[in-house]
Motif scaffolding. Structure first.
Motif, PDB file in Angstrom:
ATOM      1  N   ASN A 156     -11.325   2.095 -42.028  1.00  0.00           N
ATOM      2  CA  ASN A 156     -12.139   3.373 -41.153  1.00  0.00           C
ATOM      3  C   ASN A 156     -12.293   3.154 -40.065  1.00  0.00           C
ATOM      4  O   ASN A 156     -13.156   3.430 -39.357  1.00  0.00           O
ATOM      5  CB  ASN A 156     -13.859   3.595 -42.116  1.00  0.00           C
ATOM      6  N   LEU A 157     -12.041   1.683 -39.191  1.00  0.00           N
ATOM      7  CA  LEU A 157     -12.411   1.264 -38.108  1.00  0.00           C
ATOM      8  C   LEU A 157     -11.016   1.556 -37.481  1.00  0.00           C
ATOM      9  O   LEU A 157      -9.847   1.494 -37.525  1.00  0.00           O
ATOM     10  CB  LEU A 157     -11.990  -0.308 -37.685  1.00  0.00           C
ATOM     11  N   LYS A 158     -11.019   2.267 -36.189  1.00  0.00           N
ATOM     12  CA  LYS A 158      -9.600   2.850 -35.203  1.00  0.00           C
ATOM     13  C   LYS A 158      -9.099   2.574 -34.346  1.00  0.00           C
ATOM     14  O   LYS A 158      -9.790   1.594 -33.615  1.00  0.00           O
ATOM     15  CB  LYS A 158      -9.613   4.318 -35.081  1.00  0.00           C
ATOM     16  N   GLY A 159      -7.939   1.774 -34.292  1.00  0.00           N
ATOM     17  CA  GLY A 159      -7.502   0.979 -32.988  1.00  0.00           C
ATOM     18  C   GLY A 159      -5.677   1.262 -32.800  1.00  0.00           C
ATOM     19  O   GLY A 159      -5.675   2.580 -33.016  1.00  0.00           O
ATOM     20  N   TYR A 160      -5.507  -0.323 -32.260  1.00  0.00           N
ATOM     21  CA  TYR A 160      -4.022   0.680 -32.167  1.00  0.00           C
ATOM     22  C   TYR A 160      -2.810  -0.821 -32.585  1.00  0.00           C
ATOM     23  O   TYR A 160      -3.727  -1.919 -32.821  1.00  0.00           O
ATOM     24  CB  TYR A 160      -3.626   0.671 -30.565  1.00  0.00           C
ATOM     25  N   ILE A 161      -1.942  -0.719 -33.233  1.00  0.00           N
ATOM     26  CA  ILE A 161      -1.007  -1.948 -33.574  1.00  0.00           C
ATOM     27  C   ILE A 161       0.062  -2.056 -32.245  1.00  0.00           C
ATOM     28  O   ILE A 161       1.287  -1.058 -32.045  1.00  0.00           O
ATOM     29  CB  ILE A 161      -0.548  -1.175 -34.620  1.00  0.00           C
ATOM     30  N   MET A 162       0.159  -3.218 -32.031  1.00  0.00           N
ATOM     31  CA  MET A 162       1.186  -3.493 -30.612  1.00  0.00           C
ATOM     32  C   MET A 162       2.250  -4.390 -31.495  1.00  0.00           C
ATOM     33  O   MET A 162       1.853  -5.294 -31.626  1.00  0.00           O
ATOM     34  CB  MET A 162       0.599  -4.148 -29.255  1.00  0.00           C
ATOM     35  N   GLU A 163       3.438  -4.825 -31.385  1.00  0.00           N
ATOM     36  CA  GLU A 163       4.441  -5.519 -31.701  1.00  0.00           C
ATOM     37  C   GLU A 163       4.921  -5.999 -30.511  1.00  0.00           C
ATOM     38  O   GLU A 163       5.659  -4.984 -29.522  1.00  0.00           O
ATOM     39  CB  GLU A 163       5.616  -4.976 -32.479  1.00  0.00           C
ATOM     40  N   SER A 164       5.328  -7.135 -29.970  1.00  0.00           N
ATOM     41  CA  SER A 164       5.841  -7.901 -29.329  1.00  0.00           C
ATOM     42  C   SER A 164       7.363  -8.363 -29.127  1.00  0.00           C
ATOM     43  O   SER A 164       7.081  -9.633 -30.515  1.00  0.00           O
ATOM     44  CB  SER A 164       4.629  -7.376 -27.984  1.00  0.00           C
ATOM     45  N   THR A 165       8.265  -8.694 -28.002  1.00  0.00           N
ATOM     46  CA  THR A 165       8.723 -10.082 -28.090  1.00  0.00           C
ATOM     47  C   THR A 165       8.661 -10.526 -27.435  1.00  0.00           C
ATOM     48  O   THR A 165       8.451 -10.310 -25.848  1.00  0.00           O
ATOM     49  CB  THR A 165       9.984  -9.882 -28.629  1.00  0.00           C
ATOM     50  N   THR A 166       8.870 -11.620 -26.950  1.00  0.00           N
ATOM     51  CA  THR A 166       8.469 -13.272 -25.623  1.00  0.00           C
ATOM     52  C   THR A 166       8.979 -13.731 -25.653  1.00  0.00           C
ATOM     53  O   THR A 166       9.540 -14.213 -27.102  1.00  0.00           O
ATOM     54  CB  THR A 166       7.081 -13.524 -25.449  1.00  0.00           C
ATOM     55  N   ILE A 210      -0.361 -12.393 -24.888  1.00  0.00           N
ATOM     56  CA  ILE A 210       0.653 -13.249 -24.913  1.00  0.00           C
ATOM     57  C   ILE A 210       0.857 -13.161 -23.857  1.00  0.00           C
ATOM     58  O   ILE A 210       0.861 -13.161 -22.860  1.00  0.00           O
ATOM     59  CB  ILE A 210       1.628 -12.257 -26.071  1.00  0.00           C
ATOM     60  N   SER A 211       1.906 -13.866 -23.460  1.00  0.00           N
ATOM     61  CA  SER A 211       2.904 -14.186 -22.150  1.00  0.00           C
ATOM     62  C   SER A 211       3.576 -13.208 -21.222  1.00  0.00           C
ATOM     63  O   SER A 211       4.833 -12.524 -21.952  1.00  0.00           O
ATOM     64  CB  SER A 211       3.936 -15.648 -22.142  1.00  0.00           C
ATOM     65  N   THR A 212       2.738 -12.443 -21.007  1.00  0.00           N
ATOM     66  CA  THR A 212       3.249 -10.901 -20.697  1.00  0.00           C
ATOM     67  C   THR A 212       4.283 -11.517 -19.363  1.00  0.00           C
ATOM     68  O   THR A 212       5.240 -10.272 -18.666  1.00  0.00           O
ATOM     69  CB  THR A 212       2.274 -10.027 -19.496  1.00  0.00           C
ATOM     70  N   ASP A 213       4.406 -12.380 -18.914  1.00  0.00           N
ATOM     71  CA  ASP A 213       5.263 -12.433 -18.156  1.00  0.00           C
ATOM     72  C   ASP A 213       7.042 -12.669 -18.420  1.00  0.00           C
ATOM     73  O   ASP A 213       8.002 -12.423 -17.766  1.00  0.00           O
ATOM     74  CB  ASP A 213       5.864 -13.999 -17.212  1.00  0.00           C
ATOM     75  N   SER A 214       6.736 -13.055 -19.639  1.00  0.00           N
ATOM     76  CA  SER A 214       8.354 -13.062 -20.617  1.00  0.00           C
ATOM     77  C   SER A 214       8.521 -11.829 -21.495  1.00  0.00           C
ATOM     78  O   SER A 214       9.126 -12.452 -22.778  1.00  0.00           O
ATOM     79  CB  SER A 214       8.051 -14.571 -21.312  1.00  0.00           C
ATOM     80  N   LEU A 215       7.653 -10.653 -21.262  1.00  0.00           N
ATOM     81  CA  LEU A 215       7.328 -10.170 -22.130  1.00  0.00           C
ATOM     82  C   LEU A 215       9.172  -9.355 -22.415  1.00  0.00           C
ATOM     83  O   LEU A 215       9.522  -8.769 -21.161  1.00  0.00           O
ATOM     84  CB  LEU A 215       6.634  -9.087 -22.563  1.00  0.00           C
ATOM     85  N   ILE A 216       9.397  -9.099 -23.969  1.00  0.00           N
ATOM     86  CA  ILE A 216      11.173  -8.214 -23.782  1.00  0.00           C
ATOM     87  C   ILE A 216      11.187  -7.002 -24.276  1.00  0.00           C
ATOM     88  O   ILE A 216      11.555  -6.348 -23.943  1.00  0.00           O
ATOM     89  CB  ILE A 216      12.242  -9.524 -24.521  1.00  0.00           C
TER      90      ILE A 216
END
Length: 303
Positions: free
Chosen positions: A243-253, A226-232
């Motif tokens: 059975n796979l471990k990981g991470y979930i990220m929710e973002s608004t740009t 994503i465009s981190t410069d415009s991360l809200i």
């Protein structure tokens, strides 16, 4: 004498090819070709390869007009990249008018001959990219012969995950394949950059070195989409899928065109030295993004 020997080799190769060629479907591409048993389905890309002599045939379905891709092949940009156009010929392939380009390129490994076979319409381009060492006249002739047997079946039920080691369940009445490759698939609902626009992508990548901080590594990879410069706003939490471990990220740009994008992203560590990333994007709301993409992401599974 040299040219006579080459002619004999070509005639021999033609006879051998006609005796051993079989029509083989390129998984997920709706394309098939008549290839000899010297060529195998590739594992690194969609197409065929002859690994012992570094020859390959790459098949791509591009969701943009034929004219645009032809212009790109014939542009000065190709010359600047070291590709020299030798010949362009109009041919008929799969009952379609097509264009066959022959090019040369010099690289560290020597002189390479390339063939581009291109056909399509105003919405898509079937792009065949074949290459082999220029010094091998026999295999170059065979490459040309193979790609001219290309058949594209628009009505074939497409399985973009056919050549991949994983899959997701997605409603194809809403989403259409925008791009598929040897690593992943991109879907959109083809409504452009409007509030109703939805897109979903899934891809896999290898990891050279196991990260010391798995959460930080995952967050950096997800933010790169994503465009981190415009991360809200952003939130990241652990998740387990298949059975796979990981991470979930929710973002608004917020884009340069002053439009908000609501992103539902998932990172999963694979069983080997690899990882998988999924990203759903909505231009409407985070609620719609979560409601649409959470079931798709949770349907992810290894084959």
């Amino acid at each position: 004498m040299k040219y006579l020997l080459i002619l004999v080799q070509l005639l021999f190769a033609s006879t051998l090819f006609s005796q051993t060629a079989n029509r083989i479907l390129v998984p997920g591409m709706k394309c098939s070709m008549e290839v000899s048993d010297k060529f195998k389905l590739a594992t690194r890309f969609n197409g065929f390869e002859h690994t012992s002599i570094n020859a390959s045939i790459i098949v791509s379905i591009l969701r943009n007009p034929l004219e645009r891709n032809m212009a790109s092949v014939e542009s000065d940009n190709m010359k600047n990249k070291g590709f020299n156009l030798v010949n362009k010929k109009e041919v008929v392939v799969s009952n379609n008018k097509a264009f066959l380009y022959e090019l040369y390129n010099e690289n560290k490994k020597g002189k390479v001959r390339k063939y581009f076979l291109i056909f399509g319409d105003s919405t898509k381009t079937i792009f065949i990219d074949a290459m082999a060492p220029d010094s091998n006249e026999v295999i170059c002739a065979e490459l040309k012969k193979i790609i001219l047997t290309t058949m594209y079946d628009e009505n074939m039920v497409e399985d973009p995950f056919a050549s991949l080691s994983y899959s997701v369940s997605i409603d194809t009445n809403i989403f259409k394949v925008a791009k598929n490759s040897s690593s992943g698939v991109v879907y959109t609902n083809e409504k452009g950059n409007t509030p109703a626009f939805l897109s979903f992508s899934v891809a896999s990548q290898s990891i050279k070195d196991k990260p010391k901080d798995e959460k930080e590594f995952a967050e950096l990879k997800l933010k790169s989409l994503i465009s981190t410069d415009s991360l809200i706003s952003v939130s990241i939490n652990p998740i387990t899928i298949h059975n796979l471990k990981g991470y979930i990220m929710e973002s608004t740009t917020f884009s340069k065109t002053k439009k908000s994008s609501y992103n539902y992203q998932v990172f999963l560590y694979g069983e080997k030295e690899n990882y998988y990333m999924m990203m759903g994007r909505s231009m409407s709301s985070m609620e719609l993004s979560r409601k649409t993409f959470e079931p798709i992401a949770k349907s992810f599974q290894l084959k």
